[in-house]
Design an enzyme around this catalytic site. Structure first.
Site, PDB file in Angstrom:
ATOM      1  N   ARG A 164      40.642  43.634  51.191  1.00 42.27           N
ATOM      2  CA  ARG A 164      41.091  43.135  49.881  1.00 42.27           C
ATOM      3  C   ARG A 164      42.353  42.266  50.010  1.00 42.27           C
ATOM      4  O   ARG A 164      43.226  42.300  49.136  1.00 42.27           O
ATOM      5  CB  ARG A 164      41.360  44.289  48.897  1.00 42.27           C
ATOM      6  CG  ARG A 164      40.150  45.134  48.535  1.00 42.27           C
ATOM      7  CD  ARG A 164      39.126  44.327  47.750  1.00 42.27           C
ATOM      8  NE  ARG A 164      38.044  45.163  47.249  1.00 42.27           N
ATOM      9  CZ  ARG A 164      36.934  45.440  47.947  1.00 42.27           C
ATOM     10  NH1 ARG A 164      36.762  44.935  49.164  1.00 42.27           N
ATOM     11  NH2 ARG A 164      35.997  46.193  47.408  1.00 42.27           N
ATOM     12  N   SER A 224      36.729  48.109  40.536  1.00 43.41           N
ATOM     13  CA  SER A 224      37.680  49.124  41.010  1.00 43.41           C
ATOM     14  C   SER A 224      39.077  48.739  40.544  1.00 43.41           C
ATOM     15  O   SER A 224      39.524  47.612  40.798  1.00 43.41           O
ATOM     16  CB  SER A 224      37.700  49.183  42.536  1.00 43.41           C
ATOM     17  OG  SER A 224      36.436  49.531  43.036  1.00 43.41           O
ATOM     18  N   GLU A 266      44.165  46.896  42.185  1.00 44.94           N
ATOM     19  CA  GLU A 266      43.375  45.846  42.848  1.00 44.94           C
ATOM     20  C   GLU A 266      43.359  44.554  42.034  1.00 44.94           C
ATOM     21  O   GLU A 266      43.611  43.479  42.574  1.00 44.94           O
ATOM     22  CB  GLU A 266      41.960  46.336  43.147  1.00 44.94           C
ATOM     23  CG  GLU A 266      41.242  45.413  44.106  1.00 44.94           C
ATOM     24  CD  GLU A 266      39.766  45.345  43.897  1.00 44.94           C
ATOM     25  OE1 GLU A 266      39.347  44.638  42.955  1.00 44.94           O
ATOM     26  OE2 GLU A 266      39.020  45.972  44.673  1.00 44.94           O
TER      27      GLU A 266
HETATM   28  P1  FAD Z   1      39.234  35.690  38.627  1.00 41.75           P
HETATM   29  O1  FAD Z   1      39.355  37.067  38.071  1.00 41.75           O
HETATM   30  O2  FAD Z   1      38.984  34.583  37.667  1.00 41.75           O
HETATM   31  O3  FAD Z   1      40.554  35.361  39.462  1.00 41.75           O
HETATM   32  C1  FAD Z   1      41.069  36.306  40.378  1.00 41.75           C
HETATM   33  C2  FAD Z   1      42.353  35.749  41.011  1.00 41.75           C
HETATM   34  O4  FAD Z   1      42.050  34.603  41.789  1.00 41.75           O
HETATM   35  C3  FAD Z   1      43.362  35.269  39.974  1.00 41.75           C
HETATM   36  O5  FAD Z   1      44.654  35.549  40.477  1.00 41.75           O
HETATM   37  C4  FAD Z   1      43.113  33.771  39.895  1.00 41.75           C
HETATM   38  O6  FAD Z   1      44.270  33.060  39.488  1.00 41.75           O
HETATM   39  C5  FAD Z   1      42.733  33.443  41.319  1.00 41.75           C
HETATM   40  N1  FAD Z   1      41.796  32.309  41.450  1.00 41.75           N
HETATM   41  C6  FAD Z   1      40.539  32.233  40.919  1.00 41.75           C
HETATM   42  N2  FAD Z   1      39.936  31.101  41.340  1.00 41.75           N
HETATM   43  C7  FAD Z   1      40.823  30.447  42.126  1.00 41.75           C
HETATM   44  C8  FAD Z   1      40.782  29.222  42.869  1.00 41.75           C
HETATM   45  N3  FAD Z   1      39.719  28.410  42.870  1.00 41.75           N
HETATM   46  N4  FAD Z   1      41.893  28.884  43.591  1.00 41.75           N
HETATM   47  C9  FAD Z   1      42.992  29.674  43.620  1.00 41.75           C
HETATM   48  N5  FAD Z   1      43.073  30.823  42.935  1.00 41.75           N
HETATM   49  C10 FAD Z   1      42.008  31.215  42.190  1.00 41.75           C
HETATM   50  N6  FAD Z   1      35.312  42.928  44.180  1.00 41.75           N
HETATM   51  C11 FAD Z   1      34.931  43.263  45.444  1.00 41.75           C
HETATM   52  O7  FAD Z   1      35.565  42.851  46.414  1.00 41.75           O
HETATM   53  N7  FAD Z   1      33.843  44.067  45.671  1.00 41.75           N
HETATM   54  C12 FAD Z   1      33.095  44.569  44.656  1.00 41.75           C
HETATM   55  O8  FAD Z   1      32.143  45.291  44.889  1.00 41.75           O
HETATM   56  C13 FAD Z   1      33.471  44.224  43.322  1.00 41.75           C
HETATM   57  N8  FAD Z   1      32.772  44.717  42.272  1.00 41.75           N
HETATM   58  C14 FAD Z   1      33.137  44.412  41.015  1.00 41.75           C
HETATM   59  C15 FAD Z   1      32.383  44.913  39.944  1.00 41.75           C
HETATM   60  C16 FAD Z   1      32.727  44.631  38.634  1.00 41.75           C
HETATM   61  C17 FAD Z   1      31.897  45.199  37.500  1.00 41.75           C
HETATM   62  C18 FAD Z   1      33.848  43.792  38.366  1.00 41.75           C
HETATM   63  C19 FAD Z   1      34.223  43.452  36.949  1.00 41.75           C
HETATM   64  C20 FAD Z   1      34.604  43.274  39.414  1.00 41.75           C
HETATM   65  C21 FAD Z   1      34.257  43.585  40.757  1.00 41.75           C
HETATM   66  N9  FAD Z   1      34.999  43.084  41.854  1.00 41.75           N
HETATM   67  C22 FAD Z   1      34.606  43.395  43.125  1.00 41.75           C
HETATM   68  C23 FAD Z   1      36.161  42.198  41.645  1.00 41.75           C
HETATM   69  C24 FAD Z   1      35.776  40.703  41.421  1.00 41.75           C
HETATM   70  O9  FAD Z   1      34.399  40.576  41.247  1.00 41.75           O
HETATM   71  C25 FAD Z   1      36.183  39.828  42.612  1.00 41.75           C
HETATM   72  O10 FAD Z   1      37.569  39.943  42.863  1.00 41.75           O
HETATM   73  C26 FAD Z   1      35.848  38.346  42.372  1.00 41.75           C
HETATM   74  O11 FAD Z   1      36.003  37.620  43.555  1.00 41.75           O
HETATM   75  C27 FAD Z   1      36.700  37.730  41.281  1.00 41.75           C
HETATM   76  O12 FAD Z   1      36.160  36.466  40.962  1.00 41.75           O
HETATM   77  P2  FAD Z   1      36.568  35.719  39.620  1.00 41.75           P
HETATM   78  O13 FAD Z   1      36.001  34.357  39.662  1.00 41.75           O
HETATM   79  O14 FAD Z   1      36.197  36.543  38.440  1.00 41.75           O
HETATM   80  O15 FAD Z   1      38.160  35.676  39.793  1.00 41.75           O
HETATM   81  N1  EPU Z   2      34.026  59.187  44.692  1.00 41.07           N
HETATM   82  C1  EPU Z   2      34.333  60.359  44.042  1.00 41.07           C
HETATM   83  N2  EPU Z   2      34.500  60.315  42.694  1.00 41.07           N
HETATM   84  C2  EPU Z   2      34.402  59.159  41.987  1.00 41.07           C
HETATM   85  C3  EPU Z   2      34.096  57.967  42.664  1.00 41.07           C
HETATM   86  C4  EPU Z   2      33.909  58.006  44.038  1.00 41.07           C
HETATM   87  O1  EPU Z   2      34.443  61.422  44.641  1.00 41.07           O
HETATM   88  O2  EPU Z   2      34.547  59.203  40.770  1.00 41.07           O
HETATM   89  C5  EPU Z   2      33.771  59.234  46.140  1.00 41.07           C
HETATM   90  C6  EPU Z   2      32.273  59.006  46.422  1.00 41.07           C
HETATM   91  O3  EPU Z   2      31.555  60.188  46.350  1.00 41.07           O
HETATM   92  C7  EPU Z   2      32.287  58.442  47.820  1.00 41.07           C
HETATM   93  C8  EPU Z   2      33.625  57.693  47.869  1.00 41.07           C
HETATM   94  O4  EPU Z   2      34.424  58.161  46.776  1.00 41.07           O
HETATM   95  O5  EPU Z   2      32.301  59.480  48.751  1.00 41.07           O
HETATM   96  C9  EPU Z   2      33.491  56.174  47.797  1.00 41.07           C
HETATM   97  O6  EPU Z   2      32.824  55.805  46.593  1.00 41.07           O
HETATM   98  P1  EPU Z   2      31.937  54.468  46.489  1.00 41.07           P
HETATM   99  O7  EPU Z   2      30.991  54.395  47.625  1.00 41.07           O
HETATM  100  O8  EPU Z   2      31.409  54.418  45.106  1.00 41.07           O
HETATM  101  O9  EPU Z   2      32.953  53.309  46.743  1.00 41.07           O
HETATM  102  P2  EPU Z   2      34.399  53.040  46.177  1.00 41.07           P
HETATM  103  O10 EPU Z   2      35.410  53.344  47.225  1.00 41.07           O
HETATM  104  O11 EPU Z   2      34.583  53.689  44.858  1.00 41.07           O
HETATM  105  C10 EPU Z   2      34.361  50.597  47.078  1.00 41.07           C
HETATM  106  C11 EPU Z   2      34.884  49.266  46.608  1.00 41.07           C
HETATM  107  C12 EPU Z   2      33.907  48.645  45.629  1.00 41.07           C
HETATM  108  C13 EPU Z   2      32.585  48.430  46.357  1.00 41.07           C
HETATM  109  C14 EPU Z   2      32.067  49.785  46.848  1.00 41.07           C
HETATM  110  C15 EPU Z   2      30.814  49.644  47.676  1.00 41.07           C
HETATM  111  C16 EPU Z   2      37.310  49.305  46.687  1.00 41.07           C
HETATM  112  C17 EPU Z   2      38.584  49.444  45.922  1.00 41.07           C
HETATM  113  N3  EPU Z   2      36.182  49.430  45.975  1.00 41.07           N
HETATM  114  O12 EPU Z   2      34.322  51.445  45.946  1.00 41.07           O
HETATM  115  O13 EPU Z   2      34.413  47.386  45.225  1.00 41.07           O
HETATM  116  O14 EPU Z   2      31.629  47.855  45.493  1.00 41.07           O
HETATM  117  O15 EPU Z   2      33.078  50.410  47.681  1.00 41.07           O
HETATM  118  O16 EPU Z   2      31.114  49.087  48.910  1.00 41.07           O
HETATM  119  O17 EPU Z   2      37.339  49.060  47.893  1.00 41.07           O
HETATM  120  C18 EPU Z   2      35.817  46.364  43.567  1.00 41.07           C
HETATM  121  O18 EPU Z   2      36.547  46.028  44.503  1.00 41.07           O
HETATM  122  O19 EPU Z   2      36.055  46.046  42.384  1.00 41.07           O
HETATM  123  C19 EPU Z   2      34.631  47.166  43.860  1.00 41.07           C
HETATM  124  C20 EPU Z   2      33.810  47.608  42.905  1.00 41.07           C
END
Ligand code: FAD
Ligand code: EPU
Length: 339
Positions: A161, A231, A327
């Site tokens: 991250r 997250s 995050e």
């Molecule tokens: P924004 O929210 O629009 O911007 C994020 C940051 O980047 C801001 O500081 C913005 O100023 C900057 N920025 C945006 N575009 C540019 C650019 N072109 N140049 C310079 N700066 C810029 N993240 C994960 O890593 N793994 C996951 O599994 C994951 N799951 C998610 C699930 C949900 C339901 C949600 C809501 C979010 C999740 N995220 C996850 C977080 C998010 O999807 C990522 O961080 C994504 O890359 C953000 O993209 P965005 O276009 O929405 O960025």
């Molecule tokens: N867990 C709990 N309780 C909860 C949630 C999770 O005990 O309420 C435990 C689960 O049982 C598991 C562990 O935590 O043993 C990890 O959970 P999970 O696999 O759901 O992943 P996570 O750590 O919650 C991370 C990323 C996600 C990404 C998933 C899958 C971060 C901060 N989050 O979540 O990214 O999609 O793994 O790889 O690293 C995001 O960054 O926004 C995001 C959604």
């Protein structure tokens, strides 16, 4: 260009703050000239893709630049597909496009919301793959010199991250284009959770894509129906020694090896074990199925979210001695702030 615009449609948490001006840019040329003009005028500026990783803490006293540039170019060299993708392309749609073209390697990252340009910033990751596994280069506009610079992936300082764009280049780089290098000989990554069931089968990229989409839809709330930013906290990384002390006290604590000497804790486990699942402050709540996700349950204000987040940080720290960090990017009136 408009004045005093609502940001509600532009952040997945659905927070009802405003900005002074909002400019949607459709071409890379417009993105460059717009950002340079704002930078030179010393106007507070916020780049925004889909707003899925931001929490607006206040009305933004400046200009929001919505990155809506488009374009995907595909080339091939021996053994690899090379993609050059504009920052404003939708991340998930890029994966769908690749699968239709028979290009695999991105499918573990299906359904991560947001635009391609934001993906390198926090080195998005899910289900065993991180952006740095497939990224070839990142091109950005250096605001101080006005030059376009291409950084090869090893120079982007990708980490969990994290990247150079959240460190040395914070506030001075506008990502314009991202390059990907995807092997023609596909190697499925099936080590994470539900993907393990696909091992020893004739698995296809589409099978992996479907499995990821189903898993994510079952676990994570859809921002269209329940505002959230994914997250809310990073999974904290501690030393193996710290982990062994904690796991003696809390035997079911979840941790994953992170390199040789560190362990990454599951923040969701910590928050659940602190008894915080479902806890609500004002309209903001801890999601009942996934404690790591804070949700906009009932017209949450940014004060509700910040109060809830601080309460979680305090409870987890006093129980486990581990400090959680947010995050999503917390955006105050003229720029970024911390929790
Ligand atoms: P924004 O929210 O629009 O911007 C994020 C940051 O980047 C801001 O500081 C913005 O100023 C900057 N920025 C945006 N575009 C540019 C650019 N072109 N140049 C310079 N700066 C810029 N993240 C994960 O890593 N793994 C996951 O599994 C994951 N799951 C998610 C699930 C949900 C339901 C949600 C809501 C979010 C999740 N995220 C996850 C977080 C998010 O999807 C990522 O961080 C994504 O890359 C953000 O993209 P965005 O276009 O929405 O960025
Ligand atoms: N867990 C709990 N309780 C909860 C949630 C999770 O005990 O309420 C435990 C689960 O049982 C598991 C562990 O935590 O043993 C990890 O959970 P999970 O696999 O759901 O992943 P996570 O750590 O919650 C991370 C990323 C996600 C990404 C998933 C899958 C971060 C901060 N989050 O979540 O990214 O999609 O793994 O790889 O690293 C995001 O960054 O926004 C995001 C959604």
């Amino acid at each position: 260009m408009t004045h005093s615009v609502s940001l509600k449609p532009h952040n997945t948490f659905g927070l009802d703050h405003t900005c002074r001006e909002l400019i949607a840019v459709k071409t890379t040329g417009e993105l460059i000239s717009c950002c340079l003009a704002l930078y030179q005028a010393k106007e507070p500026m916020l780049l925004l893709g889909s707003g899925s990783n931001v929490i607006f803490c206040d009305d933004f006293e400046g200009t929001v630049v919505l990155v809506q540039t488009r374009g995907i170019e595909v080339a091939t060299i021996e053994g690899y597909h090379l993609l050059s993708v504009a920052a404003g392309e939708d991340w998930h749609e890029l994966i769908c496009f690749c699968l239709e073209q028979g290009i695999a390697g991105l499918e573990n990252l299906a359904l991560v919301p947001g635009k391609v340009g934001a993906a390198p910033i926090q080195n998005i990751g899910a289900y065993g793959v991180e952006l740095n596994d497939i990224c070839d280069w990142v091109e950005y506009l250096d605001l101080s010199s006005g030059r376009l610079i291409r950084l090869n992936a090893p120079d982007c300082q990708f980490a969990y991250r994290d990247s150079i764009f959240k460190q040395q280049l914070l506030g001075s780089a506008v990502i314009t284009q991202v390059g990907f290098k995807l092997a023609k000989a596909w190697q499925p990554k099936l080590d994470y959770g539900p993907l393990k069931a696909l091992k020893n089968t004739n698995v296809t990229p589409k099978n992996v894509f479907d499995c990821i989409c189903q898993t994510r839809m079952a676990k994570l709330p859809d921002p269209k129906t329940m505002g959230n930013a994914g997250s809310f906290f990073k999974n904290p990384v501690i030393t193996n020694e710290q982990f062994s002390v904690l796991v003696d006290k809390f035997p079911s604590m979840v941790g994953y090896p992170q390199g040789m000497i560190h362990t990454k804790l599951a923040a969701g486990w910590l928050i659940e074990a602190a008894g915080l699942k479902g806890v609500q402050i004002g309209g903001a709540a801890v999601h009942k199925n996934q404690a790591l996700v804070l949700i906009n349950k009932d017209d949450a204000t940014s004060d509700d979210i910040l109060a809830l987040a601080k309460h979680i940080v305090d409870c987890v720290e006093s129980l486990f001695g581990v400090k959680l960090e947010a995050e999503p990017r917390l955006i105050a009136a003229t720029g970024e702030r911390s929790l």
